[in-house]
Design a protein around this motif. Structure first.
Motif, PDB file in Angstrom:
ATOM      1  N   LEU B 320       0.832  -1.211   0.000  1.00  0.00           N
ATOM      2  CA  LEU B 320       0.000   0.000   0.000  1.00  0.00           C
ATOM      3  C   LEU B 320       0.859   1.249   0.000  1.00  0.00           C
ATOM      4  O   LEU B 320       0.563   2.228  -0.690  1.00  0.00           O
ATOM      5  CB  LEU B 320      -0.928   0.004   1.214  1.00  0.00           C
ATOM      6  CG  LEU B 320      -2.315  -0.590   0.999  1.00  0.00           C
ATOM      7  CD1 LEU B 320      -3.084  -0.623   2.294  1.00  0.00           C
ATOM      8  CD2 LEU B 320      -3.074   0.226  -0.046  1.00  0.00           C
ATOM      9  N   THR B 321       1.940   1.221   0.784  1.00  0.00           N
ATOM     10  CA  THR B 321       2.843   2.372   0.822  1.00  0.00           C
ATOM     11  C   THR B 321       3.399   2.631  -0.566  1.00  0.00           C
ATOM     12  O   THR B 321       3.392   3.768  -1.053  1.00  0.00           O
ATOM     13  CB  THR B 321       3.999   2.108   1.797  1.00  0.00           C
ATOM     14  OG1 THR B 321       3.460   1.859   3.087  1.00  0.00           O
ATOM     15  CG2 THR B 321       4.936   3.297   1.872  1.00  0.00           C
ATOM     16  N   MET B 322       3.860   1.552  -1.221  1.00  0.00           N
ATOM     17  CA  MET B 322       4.467   1.737  -2.537  1.00  0.00           C
ATOM     18  C   MET B 322       3.438   2.240  -3.542  1.00  0.00           C
ATOM     19  O   MET B 322       3.709   3.163  -4.314  1.00  0.00           O
ATOM     20  CB  MET B 322       5.093   0.423  -3.008  1.00  0.00           C
ATOM     21  CG  MET B 322       6.267   0.084  -2.128  1.00  0.00           C
ATOM     22  SD  MET B 322       7.484  -1.057  -2.774  1.00  0.00           S
ATOM     23  CE  MET B 322       6.624  -2.194  -3.748  1.00  0.00           C
ATOM     24  N   ALA B 323       2.246   1.657  -3.515  1.00  0.00           N
ATOM     25  CA  ALA B 323       1.213   2.053  -4.479  1.00  0.00           C
ATOM     26  C   ALA B 323       0.839   3.522  -4.277  1.00  0.00           C
ATOM     27  O   ALA B 323       0.735   4.297  -5.238  1.00  0.00           O
ATOM     28  CB  ALA B 323      -0.009   1.164  -4.329  1.00  0.00           C
ATOM     29  N   THR B 324       0.646   3.937  -3.016  1.00  0.00           N
ATOM     30  CA  THR B 324       0.253   5.319  -2.756  1.00  0.00           C
ATOM     31  C   THR B 324       1.349   6.286  -3.184  1.00  0.00           C
ATOM     32  O   THR B 324       1.086   7.293  -3.838  1.00  0.00           O
ATOM     33  CB  THR B 324      -0.053   5.520  -1.257  1.00  0.00           C
ATOM     34  OG1 THR B 324      -0.794   4.413  -0.795  1.00  0.00           O
ATOM     35  CG2 THR B 324      -0.837   6.779  -1.028  1.00  0.00           C
ATOM     36  N   TRP B 325       2.574   5.972  -2.807  1.00  0.00           N
ATOM     37  CA  TRP B 325       3.694   6.847  -3.191  1.00  0.00           C
ATOM     38  C   TRP B 325       3.775   6.970  -4.700  1.00  0.00           C
ATOM     39  O   TRP B 325       3.923   8.071  -5.239  1.00  0.00           O
ATOM     40  CB  TRP B 325       5.015   6.302  -2.653  1.00  0.00           C
ATOM     41  CG  TRP B 325       5.355   6.857  -1.318  1.00  0.00           C
ATOM     42  CD1 TRP B 325       5.219   6.235  -0.121  1.00  0.00           C
ATOM     43  CD2 TRP B 325       5.886   8.158  -1.030  1.00  0.00           C
ATOM     44  NE1 TRP B 325       5.629   7.065   0.891  1.00  0.00           N
ATOM     45  CE2 TRP B 325       6.045   8.240   0.368  1.00  0.00           C
ATOM     46  CE3 TRP B 325       6.234   9.251  -1.820  1.00  0.00           C
ATOM     47  CZ2 TRP B 325       6.531   9.384   0.989  1.00  0.00           C
ATOM     48  CZ3 TRP B 325       6.732  10.386  -1.186  1.00  0.00           C
ATOM     49  CH2 TRP B 325       6.871  10.446   0.198  1.00  0.00           C
ATOM     50  N   LEU B 326       3.663   5.820  -5.383  1.00  0.00           N
ATOM     51  CA  LEU B 326       3.775   5.835  -6.843  1.00  0.00           C
ATOM     52  C   LEU B 326       2.680   6.724  -7.427  1.00  0.00           C
ATOM     53  O   LEU B 326       2.938   7.621  -8.232  1.00  0.00           O
ATOM     54  CB  LEU B 326       3.659   4.412  -7.379  1.00  0.00           C
ATOM     55  CG  LEU B 326       4.013   4.261  -8.853  1.00  0.00           C
ATOM     56  CD1 LEU B 326       5.512   4.484  -9.041  1.00  0.00           C
ATOM     57  CD2 LEU B 326       3.608   2.896  -9.381  1.00  0.00           C
ATOM     58  N   GLY B 327       1.430   6.497  -6.995  1.00  0.00           N
ATOM     59  CA  GLY B 327       0.307   7.261  -7.535  1.00  0.00           C
ATOM     60  C   GLY B 327       0.480   8.748  -7.291  1.00  0.00           C
ATOM     61  O   GLY B 327       0.353   9.567  -8.201  1.00  0.00           O
ATOM     62  N   VAL B 328       0.830   9.096  -6.052  1.00  0.00           N
ATOM     63  CA  VAL B 328       0.934  10.518  -5.710  1.00  0.00           C
ATOM     64  C   VAL B 328       2.088  11.171  -6.446  1.00  0.00           C
ATOM     65  O   VAL B 328       1.968  12.294  -6.953  1.00  0.00           O
ATOM     66  CB  VAL B 328       1.073  10.677  -4.178  1.00  0.00           C
ATOM     67  CG1 VAL B 328       1.511  12.084  -3.830  1.00  0.00           C
ATOM     68  CG2 VAL B 328      -0.236  10.353  -3.494  1.00  0.00           C
TER      69      VAL B 328
END
Lengths: 363, 568
Positions: B320-328
């Motif tokens: 989740l951390t990676m996905a959120t960082w990537l998206g943002v």
């Protein structure tokens, strides 16, 4: 109903603050245990570790024989089968009273008919019959706390956790709910862990009281034990507002350092541990064990600093040669500014050497 | 002292209390009558200013709209299609923004996601980038000549996704409005005690179920009001549809109105426009009514004593951390990088290599005389707007929150009203009355429109903290001998000044990059920075437009960073 066993439980927060240290506690099935301590002592931390909202960094927690938390295991809070009442009641504002109370049963997939019946039962138990369809916003603080209590016990929890459950209520209401809480939990034989900062409440309700400070257990015992024989001067001060005088003890009794206070040997309670007859230490004197006589004009007289009226005895603080002494004395109410002679009926002696040894052992 | 002397000592206390009850009223009415007049005068003055700044242009629109019946025109092909496009893009983008903003609020404010603080800063940056700048940046990422599309075309014979057109408009509107949703929802989330979720957990609900059955239903009013705010704002945005939509003939109401004003394709354009404006006003009014109804149904929540407890994500934490960082990062940093590379390249489509990099665009864009006048105009207009809004907002905010009068709610509603009105309508209103008040073709018209559009920002930021302060602050001043007006000045104003300054800075920073109002009220010599960039982009000078966009964005970010530091 279940027992709770905590073995060597420790909890260090990510920022390095020690929340709990070396907690060993066995709560028996059906027992009512109160956790007290000054703020920041770890009492709420301990309760939340039992609930599962905090994970201990050392030791283990068991409910009956089930391991719920240790180095490798962590059972989520919803799988522990507990009930909990929060200080701010935490009644869900978007649901009616009935739906609030029924929620744990819905989650446990209890059939509808049984659910309705059980909700009605607990609502009667907490005295809320007729309030089923009410919006929680229309209830008084006491009624909301009853909803929270009903919700916590409707699922027949293994242990009921109370987190300052009565602290947010007004004085007279708190008093009546305290009575109800006791008769309710005793009648269904619930195991209860009750966190409170109210010392009188802890002593009044609990089978056993656990005194915490700095994340460690200071003393566990029945209310009578705690009041009459606190294990350290600090516990006596916290629990009973005892006054502490440092000084030396010999075969004749205790003499305070640089202070007129002296207690003859026959009034000294030395406990079981202090075997040496002489040595440095301190005495703790309970407010009830102090007598006041009108002042004689001698230089050793004490001066009344504050004087509060009480039903059974007045609560008076006197300044005695630089030490504030808390006294609870019946009879005449001494007034602020009057000079008095302080007498001591009983004092508990704590050996400095032994306290030091204990300190080294626990470190 | 003996006990009997104590008893007699208690006597005077009772007497004091009794005495204070009687002589007081004989003094108070006189003081009240004198100082009450001062407050009433102040209130009257504020009413007059508000009426002139807010009611006058709106009234002009309504009067002009009903002067002739242009309703048939509204149902004609062009206007109807534009209206539909506006509605669809506004509703879709607001839905996307609410979904993204709420998810982000839950993740950033309630879980132990890694790097939440930095993530929050990144996620909020689209708020600080003017929408038309975002559009310019995204064209160089996902336009037909963007690197991804070029590569995809060489491999598969067609572009991956062309940002031009309706879907691009929705996407960009959503990107620029999710931060607002995040701010609103996260404020509401902070008011929901974690106790409520923990009570659900103890009752046997999993973390996801607790969020679904407890947190989300409690957030629904905030989500709905964020939705209406964002949808109304997006309904009449000009920059994004004109830059992204027009090349694909995706026309919205704002671009249609711009065309009417610029090229006179219809007879009596102002009357037609004001008819459209009235329709937009009605939609805005409906949204406001919905918002009021929703806020009435808001749940009563107690303040929690316990600290917010973050939900451990467990095994889902890393993904989740990676996905959120990537998206943002894709949404926030990528456009800035694209702007940077565009600004440093001589022409679009030139490959990004060290030899090709040049500072020409930046030098040319910043030294062009039109840029200099634009910058001067923008700075002057926005600073003036900030000053006027600051003083006016401070006065209105304190008067409506710290005095008791029946008309307070009306005054506050009047001052807050323009926030719910599309900038387009505000501009049209001033355009209509401009000749009558002698401001036609002057920059002062833009200033008036700015003040109307942004006064709500200051009123909001002033009244929010004041509402939280108990009235006892002024009552203590009154007891100490201050008159009502004096107490209002000495206590209420002083307390609110920092908030008013923060609000004014926000006004300046918003106004300096404003496009919708400025482009419609464009007068000779009154070009603003936003209009500069827009004209460069329209003229095909993409790299110069990017260079200027980059500068304006970086300056804006720096300014807000300073303001935030100062506020702390």
């Amino acid at each position: 109903m279940s027992s709770v066993t905590l073995t060597d439980v420790g909890l260090v927060y990510p920022d390095g603050t020690v929340g709990l240290e070396n907690i060993n506690l066995a709560i028996a099935d059906g027992e009512f245990v109160a956790l007290v301590g000054p703020s920041g002592s770890g009492k709420t931390t301990l309760l939340r570790a039992i609930a599962g909202f905090l994970t201990p960094t050392a030791g283990s927690i068991r409910l009956d024989d089930t391991l719920v938390a240790d180095r490798s295991t962590l059972v989520a809070p919803e799988k522990r089968g507990l009930g909990m009442v929060f200080q701010q009641h935490a009644v869900w504002p978007h649901w009616s009273v009935e739906r609030n109370i029924a929620y744990p049963l819905v989650l446990a997939r209890v059939p509808r008919a049984e659910r309705t019946q059980r909700v009605a039962e607990v609502m009667q138990l907490v005295g809320l019959t007729g309030f089923e369809q009410r919006n929680p916003a229309t209830l008084s603080g006491g009624q909301r706390q009853r909803v929270a209590l009903a919700r916590a016990i409707v699922g027949r929890p293994r242990v009921l956790l109370l987190d300052e459950a009565l602290s947010a209520l007004d004085e007279p209401l708190r008093d009546s709910l305290r009575l109800e809480l006791q008769s309710l939990t005793r009648s269904i034989g619930l195991t209860v862990v009750h966190v409170t900062h109210d010392r009188e409440e802890a002593l009044a309700l609990a089978d056993r009281v656990v005194v915490l400070d700095g994340g460690r257990i200071q003393q566990v015992g029945s209310p009578v034990e705690l009041v009459t024989r606190p294990v350290t001067a600090e516990v006596a001060r916290f629990l009973s507002d005892a006054t502490i005088f440092p000084g030396d003890r010999d075969r004749n009794g205790f003499v305070a350092t640089d202070h007129p206070c002296a207690v003859p040997a026959h009034l000294l309670d030395v406990g079981s541990g202090a075997d040496a007859l002489s040595g440095a230490g301190m005495i703790a004197v309970l407010p009830e064990d102090i007598t006041l006589e009108p002042g004689t004009g001698a230089p050793t007289d004490a001066v009344v600093a504050s004087s509060l009226y009480g039903r059974a005895s007045n609560d008076i603080v006197v300044t005695w040669q630089g030490i504030s002494v808390r006294c609870r004395v019946p009879g005449r109410r001494y007034l602020v500014g009057e000079t008095v002679v302080v007498g001591i009926r009983r004092a508990m002696f704590y050996d400095a050497a032994r306290a030091l040894v204990e300190l080294v052992e626990t470190r | 002292m003996s006990s009997s002397s104590k008893a007699s000592g208690a006597g005077p206390v009772v007497l004091d209390r009794a005495r204070s009850r009687f002589p007081q009223p004989s003094v108070r009415p006189r003081t009240d009558a004198r100082t009450g007049a001062g407050i009433d005068l102040l209130r009257l003055a504020l009413w007059l200013v508000c009426a002139a700044v807010v009611l006058l242009p709106l009234g002009a629109i309504v009067v002009l709209a009903f002067s002739a019946n242009h309703l048939p025109l509204l149902l004609e092909g062009d206007v109807l299609q534009a209206g539909l496009n506006s509605m669809v893009s506004a509703v879709l983008s607001a839905t996307l923004a609410v979904a993204a903003g709420t998810a982000l609020a839950l993740l950033l404010d309630r879980t132990d996601l890694r790097g939440r603080k930095a993530l929050r800063l990144f996620a909020l940056t689209p708020l600080l980038v003017p929408p038309f700048v975002g559009a310019i940046a995204w064209i160089s990422i996902a336009g037909p000549t963007g690197p991804a599309n070029v590569a995809w075309t060489t491999w598969f014979g067609g572009p991956l996704w062309n940002i031009y057109g309706g879907d691009g408009v929705v996407f960009l509107l959503a990107i620029h409005s999710y931060p607002v949703v995040y701010i609103i929802v996260s404020a509401a989330l902070r008011r929901i005690p974690t106790d409520l979720e923990q009570a659900a957990r103890i009752s046997g609900a999993s973390a996801v179920r607790a969020v679904r059955t407890i947190t989300l239903p409690l957030l629904r009013p905030a989500m709905l009001s964020a939705f209406t705010l964002v949808a109304v704002g997006n309904l009449a945005d000009f920059g994004i549809p004109s830059i992204i939509g027009l090349p694909e003939r995706y026309v919205t109401l704002s671009t249609l109105i711009y065309r009417y004003i610029q090229s006179g394709t219809v007879e009596s354009p102002l009357e037609v426009i004001s008819t459209i404006g009235v329709v937009l006003l009605l939609i805005a009014a409906a949204a406001m009514v919905i918002d009021v109804l929703v806020s009435r149904s808001r749940f009563e929540l107690d303040a929690s004593s316990s600290a917010v407890q973050l939900l451990p994500l467990g095994v889902a934490r890393l993904p989740l951390t990676m996905a959120t960082w990537l998206g943002v990062l894709v949404i926030t940093l990528l456009p800035l990088c694209a702007l940077l590379s565009q600004a440093l390249l001589p022409a679009p489509g030139v490959p990004l290599t060290w030899q090709n990099l040049t500072l020409d665009n930046i030098v040319r864009a910043t030294s062009a005389p039109s840029t200099l006048t634009g910058a001067m105009n923008s700075v002057m207009l926005s600073v003036l707007a900030g000053l006027i809004c600051g003083v006016l907002g401070l006065a209105i905010g304190t008067v409506v929150t710290r005095t008791r009068a029946r008309s307070n709610t009306a005054l506050k509603t009047l001052a807050m009203l323009p926030q719910a009105i599309p900038g387009l309508v505000i501009a049209v209103g001033w355009l209509i009355i401009a000749p009558r008040i002698g401001l036609f073709n002057t920059p002062w018209l833009i200033l008036c429109a700015y003040v109307m559009a942004f006064i709500a920002i200051v009123v909001q930021s002033v009244s929010a903290p004041l509402k939280a302060t108990p009235m006892t602050a002024e009552e203590a001043a009154r007891i100490s001998g201050a008159t009502r007006l004096r107490a209002l000045f000495d206590i209420s104003w002083r307390m609110a000044v920092p908030a008013a300054i923060a609000g004014s800075i926000l006004v300046v920073l918003t106004a300096v990059r404003e496009l919708t109002i400025s482009v419609l009220l464009l007068a000779p010599g009154a070009q603003t920075l936003g209009v500069n960039i827009f004209s460069l982009q329209q003229a095909g000078a993409y790299n110069a437009a990017s260079a200027l966009s980059l500068i304006i964005t970086l300056v804006g970010l720096a300014g807000l960073g300073l303001a935030a530091r100062r506020a702390r």
